[in-house]
Scaffold this motif. Structure first.
Motif, PDB file in Angstrom:
ATOM      1  N   TRP A  55      20.136  32.696  24.069  1.00 38.75           N
ATOM      2  CA  TRP A  55      20.109  33.797  24.771  1.00 38.75           C
ATOM      3  C   TRP A  55      19.152  34.451  24.046  1.00 38.75           C
ATOM      4  O   TRP A  55      18.437  34.140  23.088  1.00 38.75           O
ATOM      5  CB  TRP A  55      21.566  34.470  24.722  1.00 38.75           C
ATOM      6  N   ARG A  56      18.632  35.578  24.738  1.00 37.94           N
ATOM      7  CA  ARG A  56      17.664  36.351  24.108  1.00 37.94           C
ATOM      8  C   ARG A  56      17.766  38.123  24.339  1.00 37.94           C
ATOM      9  O   ARG A  56      17.901  38.348  25.299  1.00 37.94           O
ATOM     10  CB  ARG A  56      16.256  36.185  24.695  1.00 37.94           C
ATOM     11  N   VAL A  57      17.621  38.577  23.373  1.00 34.41           N
ATOM     12  CA  VAL A  57      17.674  40.229  23.454  1.00 34.41           C
ATOM     13  C   VAL A  57      16.402  40.795  23.132  1.00 34.41           C
ATOM     14  O   VAL A  57      15.878  40.524  22.074  1.00 34.41           O
ATOM     15  CB  VAL A  57      18.885  40.691  22.287  1.00 34.41           C
ATOM     16  N   ARG A  58      16.036  41.896  24.180  1.00 32.40           N
ATOM     17  CA  ARG A  58      14.724  42.337  23.764  1.00 32.40           C
ATOM     18  C   ARG A  58      14.890  44.025  23.962  1.00 32.40           C
ATOM     19  O   ARG A  58      15.690  44.423  24.682  1.00 32.40           O
ATOM     20  CB  ARG A  58      13.539  41.920  25.023  1.00 32.40           C
ATOM     21  N   LYS A  59      14.632  44.614  22.710  1.00 34.01           N
ATOM     22  CA  LYS A  59      15.008  46.263  22.738  1.00 34.01           C
ATOM     23  C   LYS A  59      13.821  46.886  22.325  1.00 34.01           C
ATOM     24  O   LYS A  59      13.266  46.444  21.417  1.00 34.01           O
ATOM     25  CB  LYS A  59      16.062  46.274  21.675  1.00 34.01           C
ATOM     26  N   ASP A  60      13.721  48.162  22.846  1.00 30.41           N
ATOM     27  CA  ASP A  60      12.575  48.840  22.677  1.00 30.41           C
ATOM     28  C   ASP A  60      12.844  49.520  21.369  1.00 30.41           C
ATOM     29  O   ASP A  60      14.024  50.174  21.417  1.00 30.41           O
ATOM     30  CB  ASP A  60      12.368  49.911  24.022  1.00 30.41           C
ATOM     31  N   VAL A  61      12.227  49.428  20.399  1.00 29.16           N
ATOM     32  CA  VAL A  61      12.691  50.043  18.979  1.00 29.16           C
ATOM     33  C   VAL A  61      11.592  50.924  18.628  1.00 29.16           C
ATOM     34  O   VAL A  61      11.496  51.298  17.377  1.00 29.16           O
ATOM     35  CB  VAL A  61      13.048  49.091  17.924  1.00 29.16           C
ATOM     36  N   THR A  62      10.780  51.574  19.580  1.00 27.21           N
ATOM     37  CA  THR A  62       9.858  52.619  19.222  1.00 27.21           C
ATOM     38  C   THR A  62      10.255  53.607  18.438  1.00 27.21           C
ATOM     39  O   THR A  62       9.466  54.423  17.615  1.00 27.21           O
ATOM     40  CB  THR A  62       8.971  53.022  20.439  1.00 27.21           C
ATOM     41  N   ARG A  63      11.402  54.055  18.644  1.00 25.00           N
ATOM     42  CA  ARG A  63      11.933  55.232  18.085  1.00 25.00           C
ATOM     43  C   ARG A  63      12.305  55.321  16.555  1.00 25.00           C
ATOM     44  O   ARG A  63      12.543  55.955  16.021  1.00 25.00           O
ATOM     45  CB  ARG A  63      13.329  55.691  18.892  1.00 25.00           C
TER      46      ARG A  63
END
Ligand SMILES: *[C@@H]1O[C@H](CO)[C@@H](O)[C@H](O)[C@H]1NC(C)=O
Ligand SMILES: *[C@@H]1O[C@H](CO)[C@@H](O)[C@H](O)[C@H]1NC(C)=O
Ligand SMILES: *[C@@H]1O[C@H](CO)[C@@H](O)[C@H](O)[C@H]1NC(C)=O
Ligand SMILES: *[C@@H]1O[C@H](CO)[C@@H](O)[C@H](O)[C@H]1NC(C)=O
Ligand SMILES: *[C@@H]1O[C@H](CO)[C@@H](O)[C@H](O)[C@H]1NC(C)=O
Ligand SMILES: *[C@@H]1O[C@H](CO)[C@@H](O)[C@H](O)[C@H]1NC(C)=O
Ligand SMILES: *[C@@H]1O[C@H](CO)[C@@H](O)[C@H](O)[C@H]1NC(C)=O
Length: 601
Positions: free
Chosen positions: A145-153
């Protein structure tokens, strides 16, 4: 469309001990991290199941032009030792694409060699949590499985060399032999942001990431609650605190809370309310240990004073209810648990006295245990050394819960409901002028649990509605307004019948949904809105052996995820039948949304 064929019936011999939340009520002893269950019989792999597990959400929103670089931060096997073994890994910002970045995306990819229970895991940067995730409940070898998360914050933490930290709780292959192979990478982007304007998580109040992030987490090295920076909460009087000193030029503050429920409270959302002392909620598998009802509230305080709260969205653990519902489609939020933003700007004036202040976190009505932590995001005024401010309004009436319970032995029903409106506002005078921020938060909550047929039939319904209004005024003129509305209905029905030889068959129907709508009007930026609707419907059965172990099961889940803003729409529908994905369709057009047959994934 993916192939469709008559599905094989799932016959999986699993020994997994998952139904009775087996944790002991004793808090935080190292013993909690060891296993004393006997070794399992060898598991039998399910035939023709999908090996890629997934959470259908919005794909990461990347800039269209990509001077891009990626850094692999970690490649490691977890669960390969007898105890939880966390991992520190060092980080240096990429030389070839320096900040500022228009996007930073975290990618976690993992595979499991063999069957393994679901685990809770998290990643921290310099002590600040950036991802809370559950691993799938693994029923066949070679699942990935794969998790992609926007962590720009979290950019403020990524500009300098620092340390990352990752851990899986109860990480062990002593009982179950599955080992997780995990890779963690960061992808950096510069340039204009295409497709959607911004990820809904980021868009809104804070188009620019904070300048400073202070973790409100457990100090590293304190191993009494096991490793990890999370606080472990066992009851509501257990208030976890961290003392912080904020810079004198802070002009905005948001507390972002990460939380997950475990052990006796694994099923808090379906917990009945009873005044009689029926231990383990009257033998109900899908309930908390004590029948104190299905209301939990995360509360944040500063110097002991309430500053915000949230009723958390109940993320269903991959091993909960019926694990066959969540293979391969994850329950809503399971791979990327939602975090909750509490607007603290009205309180900033109080914090600017050059003295340290104590931030506290707890969970009302909680039973052991909850893992909680927060990040204090601060925006600093580069053009002044000192910002001044004052809290001018503070109206926090107590939340009164209406309660009703009517039980006769195993049968009966209970209901809890409540509503509260909280208001506060404060002004801050910075180089930006004298700005007043006003927050109005409304919460409406209702839960209903009913048990019939001598305990054989249970239905649990929950509805959480929250609305936060934010108003920003400058010189008595409103310059911006933001509204965030969330709604999360849950409906669970179970019927238990005799499976022979002391076993039970439990049939379950579940409906769960998370709706989040944000809208704003801002001076120059104009108006915008976005809505997310993430919905799941599941149905299936499990056979529970005499020893409370799961013998076999099957499940179907239909998942619909829809994102819409003033410019774009995105829709994904995944239909899983008996462990096989029979339909997986994506659309980027709202017009086509009703005509999914035309679309290809
Ligand atoms: C970890 O294991 C302990 C003891 O076996 C159990 O009580 C607890 O619920 C587990 N926690 C998680 C997050 O799986
Ligand atoms: C699994 O898939 C293979 C190839 O598609 C097929 O031949 C086989 O019959 C399937 N097994 C079952 C139990 O459906
Ligand atoms: C656990 O994993 C390690 C490393 O992969 C392996 O050496 C060990 O034999 C495994 N233990 C069990 C009980 O499978
Ligand atoms: C992790 O990365 C390595 C090398 O980059 C790759 O061979 C491996 O397949 C990856 N593992 C996962 C689970 O993505
Ligand atoms: C609440 O939790 C604290 C900290 O773990 C513990 O000392 C206290 O005894 C608990 N209180 C109750 C009523 O269980
Ligand atoms: C911040 O303000 C306080 C009180 O106004 C003062 O005592 C302190 O020295 C200031 N700190 C800095 C770093 O300027
Ligand atoms: C800022 O505005 C508030 C309310 O309008 C006022 O009470 C306060 O005195 C002002 N502060 C400064 C420093 O001007």
């Amino acid at each position: 469309m993916k192939e469709m064929e008559s599905r094989p019936h799932f016959l999986i011999s699993l020994f997994l001990l998952l139904l009775a939340s087996a944790s002991s009520a004793t808090p935080a002893s190292p013993k909690d991290y060891t296993f004393d269950t006997p070794p399992p019989p060898p598991p039998v792999a399910a035939e023709n199941t999908t090996l890629e597990y997934m959470d259908p959400t919005l794909p990461p929103l990347l800039p269209t032009k990509n001077p891009q670089c990626s850094l692999q931060l970690l490649q490691r096997d977890f669960a390969s030792r007898a105890r939880s073994q966390p991992e520190f890994f060092s980080y240096t910002p990429p030389d070839n694409c320096p900040s500022p970045w228009s996007r930073v995306v975290l990618e976690l990819s993992a595979s499991a060699s063999e069957v393994q229970k679901d685990r809770i895991a998290a990643i921290w940067v310099a002590g600040a949590e950036i991802l809370r995730t559950s691993t799938p409940f693994i029923m066949a070898p070679n699942v990935f499985w794969r998790v992609r998360k926007d962590v720009t914050r979290y950019t403020a933490l990524l500009r300098r060399p620092t340390r990352f930290f990752m851990m899986f709780l109860n990480d062990s292959n002593a009982t179950l032999h599955g080992v997780y192979s995990v890779n963690v990478s960061l992808h950096f982007y510069r340039g204009a942001v295409g497709q959607f304007n911004a990820h809904p998580v980021i868009r809104g109040l804070y188009p620019q990431p904070a300048d400073l992030i202070i973790p409100i987490s457990r100090a590293a090295g304190d191993a009494t609650a096991g490793p990890g920076y999370w606080f472990r909460i066992t009851n509501e009087t257990d208030i976890c605190t961290r003392t912080v000193l904020i810079p004198n030029n802070t002009y905005r503050a948001v507390l972002e809370v990460y939380v997950s429920h475990h052990g006796d409270d694994e099923y808090w959302y379906a917990n009945p309310l009873r005044s009689d002392d029926v231990g383990a909620a009257g033998g109900d598998d899908l309930a908390s240990k004590k029948p104190n009802g299905g209301f939990r509230q995360v509360v944040a305080t500063i110097d002991g004073r309430y500053v915000g709260s949230v009723v958390p969205f109940p993320v269903i653990a991959p091993g909960s209810v019926n694990p066959f519902f969540w293979a391969p489609i994850a329950a809503i939020g399971a791979y990327d648990h939602p975090s909750y933003d509490l607007e603290l700007t009205p309180f900033v004036g109080k914090l600017l006295d050059g003295r340290p202040h104590e931030f506290g976190l707890t969970v009302k009505e909680s039973q052991p245990y909850w893992l909680i932590g927060a990040n204090l995001h601060l925006w600093l005024d580069a053009w002044s050394d000192e910002v001044k401010g004052e809290l001018v309004r503070y109206k926090v009436p107590p939340l009164r819960l209406g309660q009703q319970a009517d039980w006769k032995n195993a049968e009966g029903k209970s209901e809890m409901e409540g509503q509260v409106i909280i208001r506060f506002s404060g002004w801050l005078s910075s180089s930006n002028g004298n700005v007043t921020t006003s927050v109005r938060h409304k919460l409406k909550f209702k839960t209903h649990v009913e048990v019939e047929e001598k305990g054989a039939m249970k239905s649990a319904e929950m509805e959480i509605k929250a609305r936060t209004n934010l108003r920003i005024e400058k010189d008595h003129v409103v310059v911006a307004r933001v509204v965030v509305e969330t709604e999360s209905p849950l409906n669970l029905v179970t019927v238990i019948s005799n499976g022979g030889g002391g076993s039970r068959i439990r049939k379950t129907k579940l409906f769960h949904e998370m709706i989040e709508a944000r809208s704003a009007t801002e001076g120059k930026a104009g108006e915008w809105f976005s809505t997310i609707t993430d919905r799941q419907e599941s149905e299936g059965s499990v056979l529970i052996g005499e020893d409370s172990q799961l013998v076999w099961g099957s499940g179907d889940t239909k998942s619909t995820y829809k994102f819409r803003d003033d410019k774009k729409c995105y829709l994904r529908t995944v239909n899983m039948v008996g462990g096989k994905v029979e339909e997986d369709e994506e659309s980027s057009s709202c017009i086509a949304a009703g005509f999914m047959a035309l679309l290809v994934s």
